[in-house]
Design an enzyme around this catalytic site. Structure first.
Site, PDB file in Angstrom:
ATOM      1  N   ASN A   5       1.741   2.533   0.779  1.00 31.68           N
ATOM      2  CA  ASN A   5       0.367   2.817   0.344  1.00 31.68           C
ATOM      3  C   ASN A   5      -0.672   2.173   1.269  1.00 31.68           C
ATOM      4  OD1 ASN A   5       1.747   2.857  -2.839  1.00 31.68           O
ATOM      5  ND2 ASN A   5       0.535   4.561  -2.092  1.00 31.68           N
ATOM      6  N   GLU A  49       6.997   5.745   3.782  1.00 29.42           N
ATOM      7  CA  GLU A  49       5.845   6.544   3.374  1.00 29.42           C
ATOM      8  C   GLU A  49       4.544   5.780   3.613  1.00 29.42           C
ATOM      9  OE1 GLU A  49       6.317   7.731  -0.704  1.00 29.42           O
ATOM     10  OE2 GLU A  49       4.300   8.588  -0.852  1.00 29.42           O
ATOM     11  N   LEU A  95      11.011   2.290  -3.226  1.00 31.66           N
ATOM     12  CA  LEU A  95      10.468   0.955  -3.488  1.00 31.66           C
ATOM     13  C   LEU A  95       9.067   0.854  -2.900  1.00 31.66           C
ATOM     14  CD1 LEU A  95      13.528  -1.297  -2.462  1.00 31.66           C
ATOM     15  CD2 LEU A  95      13.009  -0.315  -4.728  1.00 31.66           C
ATOM     16  N   LYS A  96       8.147   0.317  -3.677  1.00 37.07           N
ATOM     17  CA  LYS A  96       6.821   0.029  -3.151  1.00 37.07           C
ATOM     18  C   LYS A  96       6.931  -1.235  -2.309  1.00 37.07           C
ATOM     19  CE  LYS A  96       4.308   3.232  -5.189  1.00 37.07           C
ATOM     20  NZ  LYS A  96       3.490   4.208  -4.440  1.00 37.07           N
TER      21      LYS A  96
HETATM   22  O1  SMG Z   1       4.408   9.641 -10.738  1.00 36.47           O
HETATM   23  O2  SMG Z   1       6.156   8.450 -10.328  1.00 36.47           O
HETATM   24  C1  SMG Z   1       4.973   8.717 -10.166  1.00 36.47           C
HETATM   25  C2  SMG Z   1       4.168   7.854  -9.223  1.00 36.47           C
HETATM   26  C3  SMG Z   1       4.807   7.781  -7.894  1.00 36.47           C
HETATM   27  O3  SMG Z   1       4.495   5.998  -6.402  1.00 36.47           O
HETATM   28  C4  SMG Z   1       4.020   6.972  -6.911  1.00 36.47           C
HETATM   29  N1  SMG Z   1       2.793   7.409  -6.617  1.00 36.47           N
HETATM   30  O4  SMG Z   1       1.484   6.733  -3.400  1.00 36.47           O
HETATM   31  O5  SMG Z   1       3.112   7.935  -3.993  1.00 36.47           O
HETATM   32  C5  SMG Z   1       2.191   7.178  -4.282  1.00 36.47           C
HETATM   33  C6  SMG Z   1       1.921   6.746  -5.707  1.00 36.47           C
HETATM   34  C7  SMG Z   1       0.535   7.028  -6.111  1.00 36.47           C
HETATM   35  C8  SMG Z   1       0.183   6.621  -7.493  1.00 36.47           C
HETATM   36  S1  SMG Z   1       0.121   4.934  -7.687  1.00 36.47           S
HETATM   37  C9  SMG Z   1      -1.273   4.630  -8.538  1.00 36.47           C
HETATM   38 MG    MG Z   2       2.777   7.467  -1.795  1.00 37.43          MG
END
Ligand code: SMG
Ligand code: MG
Length: 371
Positions: free
Chosen positions: A192, A215, A164-165
């Protein structure tokens, strides 16, 4: 086999649903595929995983194209390469790892095809299928109901872990709601860089949800802050954006800023470097997993080969093509009991479907060796 031409295909592919993270929302993937053509007529492919704007990585797509045109193509064209030599040669250009990785992978693909070897075999893959996770954005409606509907779809599809973001204001409540509905699904979160050191004790409240990891909670160069968060939380801290090289991976481990690592080949300059980081982490018993950048089938195929290495013990963001795209530029990767098959053909084992490439393409730049 010398590299005779590089073609830069700029594509625009609509996403099946908006993807919102703590730094922005995407509805379309603007992506550049690099095609390397060698003197024997082989075509190698690499994906440039930049975003259209420099809000996530410092690199961005138009900038990466300029770097490839001006600096990388003149190095690569008209010469014969092996992957290690190309890596050292490209290192004379500072930074710009995403651009370098795309060119290096296209050349690597052609080189492996000339040896009739698959990328997985070259890297040392030990599995023929990899466990797949899926990354779930912040719902545009910002409602728990929409989040649960989306997660439910992925759980039903068979994904083996959910990510989950999160961001300040969208963390404890959504995580609690998902954990309540799916008490045993492997679950993790990705901030992020949206938090600060002052949030360390707030982030520790996520401990009660039995997450695999948190993360990249803080800024990419905040090593000390990540150490503070790692000490405050029982949940393992994972670094993504901070890991730009073998040296930064080692610093993260030694400094105890992270206890596992997301490896993205683009972020570290390519697959040779990604394997080195994997090898280091394996020797230090640091679990790694393969990140994602909303890749088309080109980048996805190569990532899956990497994720088949022995140290990739956590499911990656290696979801099926239909997670992002109703139609991909390649034959789609289709989830098989929560896994994807490691490509076995020579090189990355896949190439764009010519009609899809043409239909999705908005620009094409061709760079030729001069004699
Ligand atoms: O390819 O499923 C995917 C993207 C997974 O969340 C994802 N990537 O920080 O891990 C991360 C992000 C970076 C890309 S978001 C623009
Ligand atoms: Mg990431």
């Amino acid at each position: 086999m010398s590299i005779e031409a590089l073609r830069l295909h700029s594509l625009e592919i609509p996403l099946v649903r908006p993807f919102r993270t703590s730094f922005g929302t995407q509805t379309v993937r603007d992506v550049v595929l690099v095609e390397a053509i060698d003197s024997d007529g082989r075509h190698g492919w690499g994906e440039c995983v930049t975003m259209a704007w420099p809000g996530y990585n410092a690199e961005y797509t138009a900038g990466a194209v300029a770097v490839i045109e001006r600096y990388l193509a003149p190095i690569v064209l008209g010469q014969d390469w092996d992957p290690e030599r190309l890596r050292s040669k490209l290192d004379v250009i500072r930074g710009n790892e995403l651009a370098k990785a795309s060119v290096a992978t296209a050349v690597l693909d052609a080189w492996l095809q000339s040896r009739e070897q698959s990328l997985g075999d070259y890297l040392g893959a030990v599995r023929d299928h990899v466990d797949c996770g899926v990354s779930v954005g912040i719902p545009t409606s910002e409602t728990i109901a929409e989040l649960l509907e989306e997660v439910g779809g992925y759980v039903d599809a068979g994904y083996r872990r959910i990510k989950l973001k999160i961001e300040p204001g969208w963390d404890l409540e959504p995580v609690a709601a998902v954990r309540e509905l799916w008490p045993s699904i492997p679950l993790q979160v990705d901030a992020n860089q949206a938090y600060t050191r002052e949030h360390a004790h707030h982030l520790a409240r996520l401990d009660e949800f039995d997450l695999l990891l948190i993360e990249q909670p803080l800024g990419e160069d905040d090593w000390w802050g990540h150490r503070i968060v790692a000490e405050a939380c029982a949940t393992p801290i994972c670094l993504d954006e901070s890991i730009l090289s073998l040296e930064s991976a080692e610093a993260a481990i030694e400094f105890k800023a992270a206890s596992n690592i997301n490896i993205k080949p683009g972020r570290v300059g390519g697959f040779v470097q990604a394997k080195e980081i994997h090898d280091l982490c394996l020797s230090r018993e640091i679990p790694v997993w393969c990140g994602g950048m909303l890749e088309t089938g080109v980048g996805r195929a190569a990532n899956i080969a990497l994720a088949a290495l022995p140290g990739f013990t956590l499911p990656g963001d290696t979801s099926a093509s239909n997670r992002y795209y109703a139609e991909d530029v390649t034959k789609p990767f289709v989830l098989d009991n929560g896994t994807l098959p490691v490509p076995t053909g020579p090189g990355i084992g896949i190439a764009p479907i010519p009609e899809n490439l043409t239909a999705m393409r908005v620009d094409l730049i061709e760079l030729m060796a001069t004699r």
